[in-house]
Design an enzyme around this catalytic site. Structure first.
Site, PDB file in Angstrom:
ATOM      1  N   ARG A   1     -14.175   2.460  11.696  1.00 22.46           N
ATOM      2  CA  ARG A   1     -13.394   1.621  11.134  1.00 22.46           C
ATOM      3  C   ARG A   1     -13.833   0.240  10.714  1.00 22.46           C
ATOM      4  O   ARG A   1     -13.357  -0.303   9.951  1.00 22.46           O
ATOM      5  CB  ARG A   1     -11.941   1.446  12.322  1.00 22.46           C
ATOM      6  CG  ARG A   1     -11.450   2.749  12.436  1.00 22.46           C
ATOM      7  CD  ARG A   1     -10.181   2.570  13.257  1.00 22.46           C
ATOM      8  NE  ARG A   1      -9.532   3.696  13.670  1.00 22.46           N
ATOM      9  CZ  ARG A   1      -9.864   4.402  14.757  1.00 22.46           C
ATOM     10  NH1 ARG A   1     -10.759   4.315  15.375  1.00 22.46           N
ATOM     11  NH2 ARG A   1      -9.150   5.709  14.934  1.00 22.46           N
TER      12      ARG A   1
ATOM     13  N   GLY B   1       0.723  -1.131  -0.022  1.00 17.77           N
ATOM     14  CA  GLY B   1       0.039   0.015  -0.019  1.00 17.77           C
ATOM     15  C   GLY B   1       0.792   1.234   0.037  1.00 17.77           C
ATOM     16  O   GLY B   1       1.629   1.471   0.985  1.00 17.77           O
ATOM     17  N   ALA B   2       0.924   2.075  -1.011  1.00 18.93           N
ATOM     18  CA  ALA B   2       1.828   3.350  -1.254  1.00 18.93           C
ATOM     19  C   ALA B   2       1.001   4.410  -1.253  1.00 18.93           C
ATOM     20  O   ALA B   2       1.534   5.473  -1.662  1.00 18.93           O
ATOM     21  CB  ALA B   2       2.468   2.921  -2.569  1.00 18.93           C
TER      22      ALA B   2
ATOM     23  N   ASP C   1      -2.416   5.493  19.119  1.00 13.99           N
ATOM     24  CA  ASP C   1      -3.620   6.186  20.077  1.00 13.99           C
ATOM     25  C   ASP C   1      -2.507   6.571  21.045  1.00 13.99           C
ATOM     26  O   ASP C   1      -3.012   7.726  21.746  1.00 13.99           O
ATOM     27  CB  ASP C   1      -4.478   4.830  20.370  1.00 13.99           C
ATOM     28  CG  ASP C   1      -5.157   4.335  19.169  1.00 13.99           C
ATOM     29  OD1 ASP C   1      -5.360   5.325  18.122  1.00 13.99           O
ATOM     30  OD2 ASP C   1      -5.615   3.129  19.194  1.00 13.99           O
TER      31      ASP C   1
ATOM     32  N   VAL D   1      -0.750   6.374   4.243  1.00 15.48           N
ATOM     33  CA  VAL D   1       0.059   5.798   5.397  1.00 15.48           C
ATOM     34  C   VAL D   1       1.380   4.967   4.782  1.00 15.48           C
ATOM     35  O   VAL D   1       2.399   5.240   5.549  1.00 15.48           O
ATOM     36  CB  VAL D   1      -0.905   4.803   6.255  1.00 15.48           C
ATOM     37  CG1 VAL D   1      -0.061   4.111   7.607  1.00 15.48           C
ATOM     38  CG2 VAL D   1      -2.073   5.655   6.824  1.00 15.48           C
ATOM     39  N   GLY D   2       1.198   4.122   3.737  1.00 16.44           N
ATOM     40  CA  GLY D   2       2.414   3.434   3.468  1.00 16.44           C
ATOM     41  C   GLY D   2       3.537   4.459   3.058  1.00 16.44           C
ATOM     42  O   GLY D   2       4.744   4.203   3.245  1.00 16.44           O
TER      43      GLY D   2
ATOM     44  N   ARG E   1      -1.157   9.951  20.411  1.00 19.37           N
ATOM     45  CA  ARG E   1      -2.449  11.143  20.376  1.00 19.37           C
ATOM     46  C   ARG E   1      -2.733  11.334  22.033  1.00 19.37           C
ATOM     47  O   ARG E   1      -3.207  12.447  22.116  1.00 19.37           O
ATOM     48  CB  ARG E   1      -3.320  10.480  19.790  1.00 19.37           C
ATOM     49  CG  ARG E   1      -3.375  10.476  18.092  1.00 19.37           C
ATOM     50  CD  ARG E   1      -4.522   9.815  17.366  1.00 19.37           C
ATOM     51  NE  ARG E   1      -4.294  10.050  15.794  1.00 19.37           N
ATOM     52  CZ  ARG E   1      -4.896   9.496  14.967  1.00 19.37           C
ATOM     53  NH1 ARG E   1      -5.729   8.214  15.311  1.00 19.37           N
ATOM     54  NH2 ARG E   1      -4.709   9.519  13.961  1.00 19.37           N
TER      55      ARG E   1
ATOM     56  N   HIS F   1      -8.705  -0.796  18.876  1.00 16.68           N
ATOM     57  CA  HIS F   1      -8.271   0.338  17.918  1.00 16.68           C
ATOM     58  C   HIS F   1      -9.722   0.634  17.358  1.00 16.68           C
ATOM     59  O   HIS F   1     -10.015   0.680  16.406  1.00 16.68           O
ATOM     60  CB  HIS F   1      -7.243   0.148  17.167  1.00 16.68           C
ATOM     61  CG  HIS F   1      -7.060   1.087  16.112  1.00 16.68           C
ATOM     62  ND1 HIS F   1      -6.550   2.575  16.935  1.00 16.68           N
ATOM     63  CD2 HIS F   1      -6.962   1.481  14.902  1.00 16.68           C
ATOM     64  CE1 HIS F   1      -6.036   3.074  15.701  1.00 16.68           C
ATOM     65  NE2 HIS F   1      -6.614   2.786  14.528  1.00 16.68           N
TER      66      HIS F   1
ATOM     67  N   ASN G   1      -7.559  -1.404   8.518  1.00 14.30           N
ATOM     68  CA  ASN G   1      -8.572  -1.284   9.465  1.00 14.30           C
ATOM     69  C   ASN G   1      -9.806  -2.375   8.938  1.00 14.30           C
ATOM     70  O   ASN G   1      -9.931  -2.374   7.725  1.00 14.30           O
ATOM     71  CB  ASN G   1      -9.026   0.291   9.741  1.00 14.30           C
ATOM     72  CG  ASN G   1      -8.290   0.935  10.673  1.00 14.30           C
ATOM     73  OD1 ASN G   1      -8.062   0.249  11.619  1.00 14.30           O
ATOM     74  ND2 ASN G   1      -8.159   2.160  10.394  1.00 14.30           N
TER      75      ASN G   1
ATOM     76  N   VAL H   1      -1.767  -2.473   9.569  1.00 10.23           N
ATOM     77  CA  VAL H   1      -2.208  -1.340   9.892  1.00 10.23           C
ATOM     78  C   VAL H   1      -3.634  -1.229   9.293  1.00 10.23           C
ATOM     79  O   VAL H   1      -4.683  -0.487   9.823  1.00 10.23           O
ATOM     80  CB  VAL H   1      -1.223  -0.231   9.028  1.00 10.23           C
ATOM     81  CG1 VAL H   1      -1.793   1.268   9.325  1.00 10.23           C
ATOM     82  CG2 VAL H   1       0.014  -0.469   9.599  1.00 10.23           C
TER      83      VAL H   1
HETATM   84  P1  NAI Z   1      -4.988   5.068   0.927  1.00  5.45           P
HETATM   85  O1  NAI Z   1      -5.996   5.157   0.182  1.00  5.45           O
HETATM   86  O2  NAI Z   1      -4.081   6.273   0.909  1.00  5.45           O
HETATM   87  O3  NAI Z   1      -3.652   3.788   0.336  1.00  5.45           O
HETATM   88  C1  NAI Z   1      -4.223   2.687   0.430  1.00  5.45           C
HETATM   89  C2  NAI Z   1      -3.341   2.097  -0.804  1.00  5.45           C
HETATM   90  O4  NAI Z   1      -3.771   0.576  -0.905  1.00  5.45           O
HETATM   91  C3  NAI Z   1      -3.752   2.538  -2.091  1.00  5.45           C
HETATM   92  O5  NAI Z   1      -2.702   3.281  -2.929  1.00  5.45           O
HETATM   93  C4  NAI Z   1      -4.437   1.547  -2.965  1.00  5.45           C
HETATM   94  O6  NAI Z   1      -4.125   1.452  -4.288  1.00  5.45           O
HETATM   95  C5  NAI Z   1      -3.630   0.039  -2.091  1.00  5.45           C
HETATM   96  N1  NAI Z   1      -4.070  -1.152  -2.264  1.00  5.45           N
HETATM   97  C6  NAI Z   1      -5.441  -1.276  -2.200  1.00  5.45           C
HETATM   98  N2  NAI Z   1      -5.441  -2.603  -2.483  1.00  5.45           N
HETATM   99  C7  NAI Z   1      -4.514  -3.311  -2.937  1.00  5.45           C
HETATM  100  C8  NAI Z   1      -3.765  -4.433  -2.847  1.00  5.45           C
HETATM  101  N3  NAI Z   1      -4.718  -5.601  -3.052  1.00  5.45           N
HETATM  102  N4  NAI Z   1      -2.343  -4.640  -3.035  1.00  5.45           N
HETATM  103  C9  NAI Z   1      -1.456  -3.524  -2.834  1.00  5.45           C
HETATM  104  N5  NAI Z   1      -2.133  -2.385  -2.579  1.00  5.45           N
HETATM  105  C10 NAI Z   1      -3.345  -2.042  -2.342  1.00  5.45           C
HETATM  106  O7  NAI Z   1      -5.185   4.812   2.376  1.00  5.45           O
HETATM  107  P2  NAI Z   1      -4.360   5.180   3.739  1.00  5.45           P
HETATM  108  O8  NAI Z   1      -4.987   6.239   4.314  1.00  5.45           O
HETATM  109  O9  NAI Z   1      -2.905   4.966   3.397  1.00  5.45           O
HETATM  110  O10 NAI Z   1      -4.845   4.211   4.645  1.00  5.45           O
HETATM  111  C11 NAI Z   1      -4.529   2.681   4.495  1.00  5.45           C
HETATM  112  C12 NAI Z   1      -5.396   1.739   5.577  1.00  5.45           C
HETATM  113  O11 NAI Z   1      -4.745   2.131   6.773  1.00  5.45           O
HETATM  114  C13 NAI Z   1      -6.692   1.952   5.654  1.00  5.45           C
HETATM  115  O12 NAI Z   1      -7.476   0.755   5.800  1.00  5.45           O
HETATM  116  C14 NAI Z   1      -6.907   2.893   7.048  1.00  5.45           C
HETATM  117  O13 NAI Z   1      -7.896   2.712   7.628  1.00  5.45           O
HETATM  118  C15 NAI Z   1      -5.850   2.264   7.769  1.00  5.45           C
HETATM  119  N6  NAI Z   1      -5.210   3.316   8.796  1.00  5.45           N
HETATM  120  C16 NAI Z   1      -4.959   2.350  10.028  1.00  5.45           C
HETATM  121  C17 NAI Z   1      -4.372   3.111  10.957  1.00  5.45           C
HETATM  122  C18 NAI Z   1      -4.091   2.491  12.418  1.00  5.45           C
HETATM  123  O14 NAI Z   1      -3.712   2.952  13.266  1.00  5.45           O
HETATM  124  N7  NAI Z   1      -4.237   1.082  12.416  1.00  5.45           N
HETATM  125  C19 NAI Z   1      -4.131   4.767  11.180  1.00  5.45           C
HETATM  126  C20 NAI Z   1      -4.432   5.137   9.820  1.00  5.45           C
HETATM  127  C21 NAI Z   1      -4.950   4.371   8.845  1.00  5.45           C
END
Ligand code: NAI
Length: 308
Positions: free
Chosen positions: A88, A7-8, A148, A11-12, A151, A175, A120, A118
């Site tokens: 989430r 996931g780039a 958390d 967050v990635g 924060r 979470h 959710n 990471v």
């Molecule tokens: P984002 O939409 O910016 O990035 C997600 C990336 O995953 C996209 O670039 C997408 O193309 C890629 N992706 C989707 N399916 C894929 C696959 N099968 N293989 C490879 N890549 C794939 O989202 P963001 O903001 O980076 O969030 C990512 C996840 O992290 C979400 O589920 C979010 O809820 C979760 N998150 C968790 C946190 C935590 O504390 N555990 C904190 C912040 C976000």
């Protein structure tokens, strides 16, 4: 140390950047499903290397997991983030399929990898990784409590008008907005319980602001946050890479600890070169025990969706 980040997206990429800035990893492989996206992010980040003074090599690939072979650590951020007003837990349908397919590919090329999850709803995704792989339980770490707790410390420092480094505090349990358990009773300011400085009402407000920390940012940004999540992941990766044996609350499989079994939820653990090296059992009071148990039960309910 070779690190894969799947996931780039927001967050990635943030986590890859922080890892590179700290310069402890030799290689970071960014993987995404969107054609050319990870390659673009990796190239952009590599063009900061001479400016920021790091030697970590960042490479981007579109779905080619052979390039991740031999990874020591893999971070899974692939999936959809929440939009304002969403919980989430609402992400489960889409993200469970993505996480399952991703982790199978990762393990195929790096059978001994330490996975940091990471995506959710994170506690349920961490549990899914246990079910979908034969990885030892110390190699599966859910990242939630590290963020958390950061924060929580931010909100405590704000209430105390104090430097964040003088404040300590931890968030355990699920979470999720309703499940998080900020341990206000054990939080300290310069080693003294914060209850000496803050009223009960003010502390309750700190705890509430912490619990909705992600939702507050999602409302402001239109999508979920990335800087602090990326920094929290990079801190965990660094603790493994540098064998720091540092304490973080992480979502790990419980087998009797804290009176719970067969569920992955946030508890304090020691993170070092072997991943989760120890689960630390802190003495909770009755009210905290009840909240922890309620929060864990809610995670079990979400986990049921994995059977459907
Ligand atoms: P984002 O939409 O910016 O990035 C997600 C990336 O995953 C996209 O670039 C997408 O193309 C890629 N992706 C989707 N399916 C894929 C696959 N099968 N293989 C490879 N890549 C794939 O989202 P963001 O903001 O980076 O969030 C990512 C996840 O992290 C979400 O589920 C979010 O809820 C979760 N998150 C968790 C946190 C935590 O504390 N555990 C904190 C912040 C976000």
């Amino acid at each position: 140390m070779k690190v894969t980040v799947v996931g780039a997206g927001a967050v990635g990429a943030s986590c890859a950047e922080y890892i590179a800035l700290k310069n402890f990893a030799s290689e970071v492989v960014l993987v995404d499903i969107k054609e050319g996206f990870a390659e673009g992010k990796a190239m952009d980040l590599m063009q900061t290397a001479s400016l920021n003074g790091f030697d970590t090599r960042i490479k981007g690939v579109t779905g080619d997991y052979s390039q991740t072979a031999g990874s020591d650590v893999a971070v899974i951020t692939s999936g959809i983030p929440r939009k304002p007003g969403m919980t989430r837990e609402e992400l489960i349908g889409t993200n469970a399929n993505i996480v399952k397919s991703v982790v199978e590919q990762l393990v195929k090329y790096s059978p001994n990898v330490i996975v940091i999850i990471v995506s959710n709803p994170m506690d349920t995704m961490a549990y899914l990784v246990h079910k979908a792989t034969k990885l030892p339980k110390n190699h599966i770490i859910g990242m939630g409590g590290a963020l958390d707790s950061a924060r929580f410390r931010y909100r405590l420092a704000e209430a105390l008008n104090a430097p964040i480094s003088d404040v300590d505090g931890m968030v355990i349990a699920a979470h999720s907005d309703s499940g998080m358990l900020p341990l206000t009773r054990l939080a300290t300011y310069r080693g003294v319980p914060v209850s000496e400085f803050l009223s009960e009402e003010r502390l309750a407000k700190v705890a509430e602001d912490t619990k909705v920390g992600g939702a507050t940012l999602t409302k402001l940004l239109g999508t979920s946050a990335w800087y602090a999540p990326g920094a929290a992941v990079s801190a965990l990766v660094q603790a493994i890479a540098c064998d720091q044996k540092k304490l973080f609350p992480c979502s790990v499989l419980l087998e009797g600890e804290y009176g719970q079994k067969d569920v992955s939820v946030g508890v304090p653990v020691i993170i070092g070169k072997d991943g989760v090296e120890k689960i630390v059992e802190i003495a909770l009071n009755d009210a905290e025990k009840a909240k922890f148990s309620e929060s864990t039960q809610a995670v079990r309910e979400v986990n049921k969706a994995l059977d459907g």
